[in-house]
Design a protein around this motif. Structure first.
Motif, mmCIF file in Angstrom:
data_model
loop_
_atom_site.group_PDB
_atom_site.id
_atom_site.type_symbol
_atom_site.label_atom_id
_atom_site.label_comp_id
_atom_site.label_asym_id
_atom_site.label_seq_id
_atom_site.Cartn_x
_atom_site.Cartn_y
_atom_site.Cartn_z
ATOM 1 N N LEU A 42 0.827 -1.204 0.000
ATOM 2 C CA LEU A 42 0.000 0.000 0.000
ATOM 3 C C LEU A 42 0.863 1.256 0.000
ATOM 4 O O LEU A 42 0.577 2.224 -0.717
ATOM 5 N N ASN A 43 1.937 1.240 0.764
ATOM 6 C CA ASN A 43 2.864 2.374 0.808
ATOM 7 C C ASN A 43 3.502 2.598 -0.559
ATOM 8 O O ASN A 43 3.618 3.739 -1.021
ATOM 9 N N ILE A 44 3.912 1.530 -1.210
ATOM 10 C CA ILE A 44 4.505 1.633 -2.548
ATOM 11 C C ILE A 44 3.462 2.153 -3.544
ATOM 12 O O ILE A 44 3.763 2.989 -4.396
ATOM 13 N N PHE A 45 2.222 1.680 -3.434
ATOM 14 C CA PHE A 45 1.143 2.142 -4.306
ATOM 15 C C PHE A 45 0.900 3.640 -4.130
ATOM 16 O O PHE A 45 0.727 4.358 -5.119
ATOM 17 N N LEU A 46 0.890 4.085 -2.882
ATOM 18 C CA LEU A 46 0.704 5.523 -2.625
ATOM 19 C C LEU A 46 1.802 6.353 -3.268
ATOM 20 O O LEU A 46 1.543 7.399 -3.861
ATOM 21 N N ASP A 47 3.040 5.878 -3.142
ATOM 22 C CA ASP A 47 4.171 6.629 -3.694
ATOM 23 C C ASP A 47 4.240 6.557 -5.212
ATOM 24 O O ASP A 47 4.636 7.516 -5.868
ATOM 25 N N THR A 48 3.844 5.412 -5.789
ATOM 26 C CA THR A 48 3.987 5.216 -7.227
ATOM 27 C C THR A 48 2.807 5.751 -8.015
ATOM 28 O O THR A 48 2.990 6.437 -9.027
ATOM 29 N N TYR A 49 1.595 5.447 -7.596
ATOM 30 C CA TYR A 49 0.419 5.742 -8.411
ATOM 31 C C TYR A 49 -0.456 6.875 -7.875
ATOM 32 O O TYR A 49 -1.247 7.435 -8.626
ATOM 33 N N LEU A 50 -0.356 7.188 -6.625
ATOM 34 C CA LEU A 50 -1.156 8.278 -6.077
ATOM 35 C C LEU A 50 -0.248 9.470 -5.817
ATOM 36 O O LEU A 50 0.741 9.666 -6.505
ATOM 37 N N LEU A 51 -0.535 10.252 -4.817
ATOM 38 C CA LEU A 51 0.189 11.507 -4.617
ATOM 39 C C LEU A 51 1.443 11.387 -3.762
ATOM 40 O O LEU A 51 2.237 12.310 -3.689
ATOM 41 N N GLY A 52 1.608 10.268 -3.068
ATOM 42 C CA GLY A 52 2.791 10.099 -2.229
ATOM 43 C C GLY A 52 2.734 10.961 -0.987
ATOM 44 O O GLY A 52 1.700 11.102 -0.353
ATOM 45 N N GLN A 53 3.857 11.579 -0.663
ATOM 46 C CA GLN A 53 3.965 12.388 0.552
ATOM 47 C C GLN A 53 3.571 13.826 0.254
ATOM 48 O O GLN A 53 4.405 14.651 -0.089
ATOM 49 N N VAL A 54 2.297 14.133 0.371
ATOM 50 C CA VAL A 54 1.789 15.487 0.156
ATOM 51 C C VAL A 54 0.926 15.873 1.342
ATOM 52 O O VAL A 54 0.557 15.041 2.170
ATOM 53 N N GLY A 55 0.599 17.138 1.410
ATOM 54 C CA GLY A 55 -0.319 17.606 2.444
ATOM 55 C C GLY A 55 0.322 17.650 3.813
ATOM 56 O O GLY A 55 1.543 17.698 3.971
ATOM 57 N N TYR A 56 -0.531 17.626 4.811
ATOM 58 C CA TYR A 56 -0.084 17.645 6.204
ATOM 59 C C TYR A 56 0.123 16.208 6.669
ATOM 60 O O TYR A 56 -0.802 15.420 6.662
ATOM 61 N N TRP A 57 1.345 15.869 7.051
ATOM 62 C CA TRP A 57 1.666 14.533 7.524
ATOM 63 C C TRP A 57 2.569 14.664 8.737
ATOM 64 O O TRP A 57 2.965 15.747 9.121
ATOM 65 N N SER A 58 2.897 13.533 9.352
ATOM 66 C CA SER A 58 3.758 13.554 10.532
ATOM 67 C C SER A 58 4.848 12.503 10.408
ATOM 68 O O SER A 58 4.564 11.346 10.074
ATOM 69 N N SER A 59 6.063 12.887 10.704
ATOM 70 C CA SER A 59 7.173 11.929 10.693
ATOM 71 C C SER A 59 7.108 10.985 11.887
ATOM 72 O O SER A 59 7.793 9.968 11.907
ATOM 73 N N ALA A 60 6.277 11.288 12.872
ATOM 74 C CA ALA A 60 6.102 10.383 14.019
ATOM 75 C C ALA A 60 5.301 9.153 13.618
ATOM 76 O O ALA A 60 5.479 8.080 14.186
ATOM 77 N N PHE A 61 4.417 9.271 12.662
ATOM 78 C CA PHE A 61 3.639 8.142 12.123
ATOM 79 C C PHE A 61 3.440 8.388 10.630
ATOM 80 O O PHE A 61 2.350 8.724 10.168
ATOM 81 N N PRO A 62 4.521 8.173 9.851
ATOM 82 C CA PRO A 62 4.496 8.557 8.435
ATOM 83 C C PRO A 62 3.539 7.750 7.562
ATOM 84 O O PRO A 62 2.955 8.299 6.628
ATOM 85 N N PHE A 63 3.350 6.480 7.859
ATOM 86 C CA PHE A 63 2.490 5.653 6.998
ATOM 87 C C PHE A 63 1.026 6.038 7.125
ATOM 88 O O PHE A 63 0.361 6.333 6.128
#
Length: 184
Positions: A42-63
């Motif tokens: 799912l993580n690979i799918f998010l990075d490859t086919y969707l937007l990846g790391q965008v928006g507001y996220w947290s490095s404390a719980f990146p997935f």
């Protein structure tokens, strides 16, 4: 004495709850880091086919925060359109509150609103803000799953109101100004 029109902007609370609930479910139920084959895929799918790391996220719980950010960025505009259609049907606005607005006031307010809209679009689709590493005032939202879910819910809620802002700025207020100038 003329009766004052009461402004009404009805809130579809059930719709808001249904669209914001997945943010809390994702934040609480998914792990902070992908720990199984399914989550890694799912993580690979998010990075490859969707937007990846965008928006507001947290490095404390990146997935889990990456999934929430993609949920908001991908489904938020559709939810915002549905929200606008639900609200617009029953919305009542007092026209008299805008009788003192000038074209300069309108243009200034529109420029400010557009700046806000473009900032939200940039962060949601092209940039990213790590709430876990951000300055002290934002770290609260990136260090705890609950506060992150609250912050993300607010970001989705802001997308909903962007539709109302755009409606007011590019349809409702220009019509009022045009009618006012035609009557002079």
């Amino acid at each position: 004495m003329a009766e004052k029109i009461k402004q009404v902007i009805p809130m579809p609370y059930f719709f808001l709850a249904i669209t914001i609930a997945p943010i809390f479910f994702i934040s609480f139920l998914l792990p902070a880091h992908p720990d199984s084959q399914l989550y890694i895929a799912l993580n690979i799918f998010l990075d490859t086919y969707l937007l990846g790391q965008v928006g507001y996220w947290s490095s404390a719980f990146p997935f889990s925060s990456k999934i929430v950010a993609n949920y908001i960025s991908l489904l938020g505009p559709a939810f915002a359109l549905i929200f606008f259609l639900k609200v617009h049907r029953r919305m009542i606005i007092d026209h008299d509150q805008y009788k003192n607005h000038t074209v300069i006031n309108y243009l200034l307010a529109t420029a400010i609103m557009l700046g806000f809209v473009f900032t939200m679009i940039y962060i949601s689709y092209f940039g990213s803000v790590d709430l876990g590493e951000a300055g002290r005032k934002w770290r609260l939202f990136g260090s705890n799953v609950f506060t992150y879910a609250l912050f993300s819910s607010g970001a989705l809620y802001i997308l909903y109101f962007i539709t109302l802002i755009l409606y007011m700025a590019f349809y409702y207020l220009p019509i009022i100004l045009i009618k006012r100038f035609r009557s002079k």
